[in-house]
Design an enzyme around this catalytic site. Structure first.
Site, PDB file in Angstrom:
ATOM      1  N   SER A  45       1.058  -1.056  -0.155  1.00  0.00           N
ATOM      2  CA  SER A  45       0.190  -0.078  -0.009  1.00  0.00           C
ATOM      3  C   SER A  45       0.735   1.364  -0.327  1.00  0.00           C
ATOM      4  CB  SER A  45      -0.746  -0.142   1.042  1.00  0.00           C
ATOM      5  OG  SER A  45      -0.299   0.033   2.227  1.00  0.00           O
ATOM      6  N   GLU A  46       1.723   1.053   0.770  1.00  0.00           N
ATOM      7  CA  GLU A  46       3.019   2.378   0.664  1.00  0.00           C
ATOM      8  C   GLU A  46       4.017   1.786   1.233  1.00  0.00           C
ATOM      9  OE1 GLU A  46      -0.715   4.178   1.576  1.00  0.00           O
ATOM     10  OE2 GLU A  46       0.617   2.872   3.291  1.00  0.00           O
ATOM     11  N   THR A  47       5.699   2.514  -0.425  1.00  0.00           N
ATOM     12  CA  THR A  47       6.597   2.161   0.426  1.00  0.00           C
ATOM     13  C   THR A  47       7.797   3.243   0.406  1.00  0.00           C
ATOM     14  OG1 THR A  47       6.651   0.496  -1.597  1.00  0.00           O
ATOM     15  CG2 THR A  47       8.929   1.263  -0.854  1.00  0.00           C
TER      16      THR A  47
END
Length: 276
Positions: A45-47
């Protein structure tokens, strides 16, 4: 060039039951295109990418990417990035407090008995949701408009529509279709339960609806709404991710100055290097 890389689990006391985050620790020199390409490849979902700060008040700077765009702020990436920065040897300018620089500005963090916590950033949009849009939200969630007890915009980076249902059971029973906006749904548990609320986060992606396991930005925005309207009292714990096999626990508290803090446990699960 090798860059330190870690993958952490956020908002769960037991590893692999929270929300995963990839963190590139030595990101200086990477272009925006390279960051976006790597974030698309991780498919989380996020990096996030840790960089030297540009503000004299900040300890580090972070850039936050989903698989298809950059975000000015997000909650579980804030906690996970701070954890990775500290674990990699970061020393805060002020003992007991870390200041993160991101697209939304400066975000203070601190260590609590429940893990790391960030100060809920100010809402950039609040207030009522247009009735026509709210009707579409209800239809997408598979409920009647009358089932929505209250709704408000709750944007603090991501533009969430906060939807309050009568109880946690109704939240857990949702089986949404394609949602028109980022939607955060919350419902209270009976008094005396382990958690005060059940939270679910839905957002549109490539024509489908994705459910986020545990969402810091949403919980921060919901806390501001629920506390302001007297629907919650701090401290409280929110549960999230139950339906998709996670056990997220988000701890919400306030301090003497009235600031809202949102936190939880963070665990390192993978360490290594990113080869470019």
């Amino acid at each position: 060039m090798s860059r330190r890389f870690t993958q952490v689990d956020v908002f769960a006391a037991t590893p692999y039951l929270g929300n995963a985050l990839a963190v590139v620790i030595d990101a200086d020199g990477l272009s925006t295109e390279e960051m976006q390409r790597f974030a698309r490849w991780t498919n989380l979902s996020e990096t996030t990418f840790l960089l030297p700060p540009t503000s004299g008040e900040a300890d580090y700077r972070v850039r936050i990417f989903t698989p298809d765009r950059e975000l000015p702020f997000a909650g579980h990436p804030t906690l996970g990035s701070c954890h990775a920065w500290l674990e990699s040897g970061g020393v805060p300018r002020t003992e007991g407090e870390v200041v993160q620089e991101c697209g939304a500005g400066l975000v203070p963090l601190r260590v609590t008995g429940d893990g790391l916590a960030f100060e809920a950033p100010p809402l950039i949009r609040s207030g009522p949701v247009d009735e026509e849009l709210l009707g579409r939200v209800a239809a997408a969630l598979g409920i009647e408009r009358a089932d929505i007890v209250a709704a408000e915009w709750a944007a603090n980076g991501p533009h969430w529509i906060g939807v309050l249902l009568a109880d946690a059971e109704q939240v857990l029973a949702l089986r949404p279709g394609t949602v028109p906006e980022d939607i955060g749904v919350v419902g209270p548990y009976p008094e005396g339960s382990e958690c005060a609320f059940e939270v679910r986060a839905f957002f549109p992606q490539n024509g489908a609806t994705v459910e986020d396991p545990v969402t810091g930005s949403l919980n921060a925005a919901l806390a501001q709404w629920l506390l302001r309207t007297g629907r919650a009292s701090a401290p409280y714990v929110a549960s999230q991710g139950t339906v998709i096999g996670r056990r997220g626990r988000v701890h919400v508290s306030t301090d003497a100055e009235g600031r809202i803090w949102v936190g939880g446990a963070v665990t390192t699960c993978v360490t290594g290097t990113l080869n470019r």
